[in-house]
Each structure stands twice: as C-alpha cells, then as structure tokens.
Design an enzyme around this catalytic site. Structure first.
Site, PDB file in Angstrom:
ATOM      1  N   SER A 147       0.846  -1.196   0.000  1.00 22.32           N
ATOM      2  CA  SER A 147       0.000   0.000   0.000  1.00 22.32           C
ATOM      3  C   SER A 147       0.884   1.250   0.000  1.00 22.32           C
ATOM      4  O   SER A 147       1.715   1.404  -0.892  1.00 22.32           O
ATOM      5  CB  SER A 147      -0.963  -0.047   1.183  1.00 22.32           C
ATOM      6  OG  SER A 147      -2.014   0.867   1.029  1.00 22.32           O
ATOM      7  N   ASP A 302      -9.048  -6.405  -4.672  1.00 27.97           N
ATOM      8  CA  ASP A 302      -8.480  -5.132  -4.222  1.00 27.97           C
ATOM      9  C   ASP A 302      -9.072  -4.012  -5.070  1.00 27.97           C
ATOM     10  O   ASP A 302      -8.736  -3.853  -6.249  1.00 27.97           O
ATOM     11  CB  ASP A 302      -6.955  -5.150  -4.353  1.00 27.97           C
ATOM     12  CG  ASP A 302      -6.285  -3.963  -3.675  1.00 27.97           C
ATOM     13  OD1 ASP A 302      -6.965  -2.935  -3.449  1.00 27.97           O
ATOM     14  OD2 ASP A 302      -5.084  -4.062  -3.365  1.00 27.97           O
ATOM     15  N   HIS A 331      -7.700  -5.761  -0.498  1.00 32.41           N
ATOM     16  CA  HIS A 331      -6.474  -4.994  -0.301  1.00 32.41           C
ATOM     17  C   HIS A 331      -5.706  -5.450   0.933  1.00 32.41           C
ATOM     18  O   HIS A 331      -4.473  -5.518   0.928  1.00 32.41           O
ATOM     19  CB  HIS A 331      -6.826  -3.507  -0.184  1.00 32.41           C
ATOM     20  CG  HIS A 331      -5.631  -2.625  -0.004  1.00 32.41           C
ATOM     21  ND1 HIS A 331      -4.625  -2.540  -0.939  1.00 32.41           N
ATOM     22  CD2 HIS A 331      -5.273  -1.793   1.021  1.00 32.41           C
ATOM     23  CE1 HIS A 331      -3.701  -1.688  -0.512  1.00 32.41           C
ATOM     24  NE2 HIS A 331      -4.063  -1.231   0.676  1.00 32.41           N
TER      25      HIS A 331
END
Length: 350
Positions: A147, A302, A331
């Site tokens: 991320s 995601d 995610h």
C-alpha cells in the site's frame, strides 16, 4: 551458517536524527528525526520494510505487541531473521516518533499541525535514505512494502536504483488511480468538515467524529464484500445494530486512539500525489529505469490497487515478475494469509 546466537539478534526501537531536511516543496526543517525498528543479526544483509497508511515502524514488534508483519518477518518466517536484519522507519510526516504534524515546532513551542511542510512519497524515501546512511548502511538486499509502503518501494527503485538488489511491491500501483483519490477525498473531507477540526488546531482526536467516518470509509475499501458477507452474515449485535455496523464503529473509535488526524491527512495527500511517472515522462518510461529485480503482488478483490494496473508495470520492467494472490481479503491481503504468498517472497529473496 547459523545466526541464532541471541546476542546477535537485538531488537532496536528508537529514533535517529537526520539533521536539516529539505522537502520537495523547497521548505526545510532542522533536526528532523525518524523512529525505527531494527531486528535481526547486525552482520546480516538488510531488508528495508516500508509501512502502510496507519502503520508504524513496528513491523516485527515484541512479545507484548506483535508487529503488523509479524509472521511474515521473524525466525524461520518468509523474511527469515536468522538470515536477514530488518529495518522499518516510521515515515516522515507520521505520528509514531518521526517528525510530523504532531511534532513540536521549536520556533513556536506548539505542534506544527497544518503548518508542517507538504510531504511526498519521495520525501519519505529521501529521509529514510539519509537515516540509513547515518546508521552506516550503504546498501540493502531488498526493499519491501504494501500500500503506502509499496508506493515508497516504487520510489526507492527509481531514486536510488543501485542501493538495493530486489524490490517487493505489494498491493500498490505505479500511480494512485482516480478511484483511490476519490475515496481519500471522502475521508479527508469528513475530517476537515468536522466543526471540532478547527483547521487542524483541534484539542484532541477524541473530538473528531469526522475522523471516525474517514476510517470507516477506508475499512470498506480495504476488504471485499465477499469477506464481509462471510464474516458478518447480516447478524445483529445486541439486538440494536448489525454486526458490520458495530465493527465499523469500533474501527472508527480505535483510530482516534493510535493515530493523529493531521498526520492522516498529510499521508492521504502524499498517496494522492503518488505517480512514478511524474517528471519521468510517464509510468511506462519510469518502469524501464529500474535496475533491481522487481517483484509485484496484487490481491483479488483489491478495489484500490487492482492487478490491471500493477501487472503491466511489472511486465515493462526489465527484471519484473508479477504474482496475483487469490483471497477474499482484498487490499488487506498483504497483511494476512502469509501462507498463501509468503513462499514467493522467501524464494525470491535468496
């Protein structure tokens, strides 16, 4: 070679000063500090780990407080601390010991809050590079992150292409999509519209209901509808609300206890501006500049960082390899189910 001698497995959790730092914006601050965790044999190759939005430097953690990548990192884990030492910094602009909006401005004696300089992903990387140099580290075996941490990893390979051998980019795209910016905007708007926010000069996180809403919005995007349905199944909580509502309320309350709202806003903006193609003639041209091996990972469901935006980047890199992970976690898959994908990390680290 065995590196199990406890004396060579120290865990450090402290801060390091990098002196005066000049931001991409041209602004500068003196005596900037970064908090970091260092774990593993000090004579072993270094793996630099970069954290996500509400993460911190405690990737491994301790017996009392397990880190957010404990299980991926550790003795006999995919990132094996019998073989490697792992260093994780709290990002510049963070709120867990590194200099950020909640830090005290020595000129005023008050927190910087919204007067803190704008922070970019590249600023974060430059600051960590300086910190590593001050720790006497001039090369690392790998850089890894998911991320926001993945965004930093992208930039590491471009800003310092000879500094590492391998890059592991998880659940992150070469630029943040309009879809991702949209959700970040909702969260930021919720915080800034809260009457207690007071242009960043709030008395306490506890007053900010808008911060709760921002976190709830994020949580909906981090996991898949499939997972929510399996976990909650429209069940009630104490006959007053659905379990999913109670779960989101809980997450909203918890974020206020462990994160600063101004820092959250600064990091959201840094994510919005993430684009490896900025000043490099687009992401495709930038992808051709990587010298290190590039290993990318996407996760099923995601919403924010789909395979469709990650795999073409990896295919463009000279030494790129992509793995897609089937999971219901969406995610957040990069934070769980290490048995599903950790083996690929372990195999490619060697």
């Amino acid at each position: 070679m065995s590196l199990r001698n406890p004396a060579s497995h120290p865990r450090t959790n402290q801060t390091i000063s990098i002196g005066t730092f000049i931001f991409e914006s041209g602004e500068e601050l003196g005596n900037v500090e970064l908090a970091y965790e260092r774990y593993g044999p000090t004579n072993a190759p270094v793996i630099l780990v970069c954290h996500a939005l509400t993460g911190n430097q405690l990737a491994v953690g301790s017996r009392d407080e397990r880190g957010w990548w404990a299980g991926l990192i550790g003795e006999d884990c995919p990132i094996d601390t019998n073989r490697y030492q792992v260093i994780t910094f709290n990002v510049l602009g963070g709120c867990h010991g590194s200099t950020g909006p909640a830090s005290i401005n020595p000129d005023t004696g008050k927190p910087y809050r919204q007067t803190f300089p704008k922070v970019t992903i590249r600023d974060m990387v430059h600051a960590q590079y300086e910190a590593l140099n001050r720790l006497g580290i001039t090369h690392v075996h790998a850089v890894a992150g998911g991320s926001l941490g993945g965004m930093q990893t992208y930039e590491w390979g471009l800003l310092y292409p000879d500094f590492m051998d391998k890059l592991f980019i998880l659940a992150a795209t070469p630029y943040l999509s309009d879809y991702g910016i949209a959700f970040n905007h909702i969260g930021a708007r919720a915080i800034k519209s809260d009457p207690h926010f007071r242009n960043g000069d709030y008395h306490s996180n506890e007053d900010l209901r808008g911060f709760e809403i921002a976190r709830m919005t994020g949580m909906v995007t981090y996991r898949s509808s499939t997972l929510f349905e399996k976990r909650f199944d429209r069940s009630y909580h104490a006959d007053t609300s659905y379990e999913i509502q109670s779960y989101l309320d809980y997450q909203g309350d918890k974020i206020k206890e462990r994160f600063d709202a101004n820092s959250y806003l600064y990091l959201l903006e840094a994510m919005n501006n993430h684009d490896i193609g900025r000043g490099r003639n687009g992401w495709a041209q930038a992808a051709k500049q990587y010298k290190a091996e590039v290993h990318t990972f996407s996760f099923e469901h995601d919403l924010l960082y789909p395979e469709a935006l990650i795999q073409p980047f990896s295919a463009t890199c000279e030494k790129g390899e992509h793995h897609h992970i089937h999971t219901d976690y969406g995610h957040d898959g990069f934070l769980v189910e290490f048995d599903r994908w950790g083996k690929w990390v372990a195999e490619q680290l060697i």
